[in-house]
Design an enzyme around this catalytic site. Sequence first.
Site, PDB file in Angstrom:
ATOM      1  N   GLU A  99       0.814  -1.214   0.000  1.00 15.61           N
ATOM      2  CA  GLU A  99       0.000   0.000   0.000  1.00 15.61           C
ATOM      3  C   GLU A  99       0.850   1.268   0.000  1.00 15.61           C
ATOM      4  OE1 GLU A  99      -3.693  -0.607   2.577  1.00 15.61           O
ATOM      5  OE2 GLU A  99      -2.306  -2.115   3.317  1.00 15.61           O
ATOM      6  N   SER A 105      -6.393  -2.611   2.315  1.00 15.60           N
ATOM      7  CA  SER A 105      -6.747  -2.216   0.951  1.00 15.60           C
ATOM      8  C   SER A 105      -7.173  -3.391   0.083  1.00 15.60           C
ATOM      9  CB  SER A 105      -5.586  -1.465   0.282  1.00 15.60           C
ATOM     10  OG  SER A 105      -5.477  -0.175   0.818  1.00 15.60           O
ATOM     11  N   SER A 124     -11.463   9.520  -0.339  1.00 15.68           N
ATOM     12  CA  SER A 124     -11.611   8.236   0.342  1.00 15.68           C
ATOM     13  C   SER A 124     -12.905   8.236   1.149  1.00 15.68           C
ATOM     14  CB  SER A 124     -10.423   7.979   1.267  1.00 15.68           C
ATOM     15  OG  SER A 124      -9.207   7.997   0.549  1.00 15.68           O
TER      16      SER A 124
END
Length: 358
Positions: A17, A180, A315
């Site tokens: 990530e 993720s 996000s």
Amino acid sequence: MSNKRKVGLIYGGKSSEHEVSVHTALSVINAVDKARYEVLPIYIDVNGQWVQGPWIEHEITHVDELRFTLDNYETPNVFALNNTVDVVFPVIHGPNGEDGTLQGFLELIDVPYVGSGVLGSSVGMDKVMMKEVFGNAGLPQGKYKSYLRSELETNIEEICNGIEAEIGLPCFVKPANMGSSVGISKAKDRQGLEEALRFAARFDRKVIVEAFISGRELEIGVLGNEHPDTSVVGEIVSGNEFYDYEAKYKSDNTRLDIPANVPDDVVIRMKKLATQAFLALDCSGLSRVDFFWDEAEDELYINEINTMPGFTPFSMYPMLWNEAGVRYAELIDRLIAFGIERHEEKRANALVAEQFND
């Protein structure tokens, strides 16, 4: 002397990530109130090398400007960070960033930092331990089983037999410690199950298998320390078969509905359950709690908690709070304040200990 608060922004890291983290750092740097804060970028490259950039007082236009090298900058004296910055904002996602390891280091050098502490971070990162704590707290969740990589290497046939009998197919197979949606597969048949187990084991020594729950994917943000607030509820509507890494970061088929079109009583129940989950793991600062809602049976199941959720303005976590009236820059401001508050609360314990030693 400047009255601005000095913020050390740690980002990058060795996990898969890495790129997500660099984009998060870019967003934070550009959104933070420059009249109140000075930002010191501290980059960890993919090899684990720490590089300290210059103090930033201007807008950064591209993520490449935040990928420092030792050819141009220096290795920071990380053990002196408490003398350099007032607070650290760690935005490293995944292992070695949100799993308690970085938090433990920051505790050792006695510097305030944003987000959950060692316990909340480590348990929140390990999906198996997280579900054990959720179960102990009485939170509703689906069936699951976990296995070590060494078990899969020697006994995969028997393991698959047990999964089919106790969990059933389809099911989801995940690395226990990864974020993720990296390494996740939906197994529909025996061959797919074996492949999913081997694939997940590439990313972690421990693998979790979760029962498939037919339901809508709902998420809610938590903000605060011992008396946290909750955001509005959002829904993920993925054009992919499930919300994997591709759907999360690369696909145009995913839609985020904020606020989610769900009944008020579902929102109320989610707020209560999310707060319980946050406190059960002793989290602080921020978390995003993910649920499945079986609309036909009106049942909520907690899926997981993310103690360092994606944090760009686009996000889910910041968007949930934006809908609740907390803008991105204000969210950063509150998180810094909560990190300092938590540090001061811990220092009160040290003062008590000193009194007993007198």
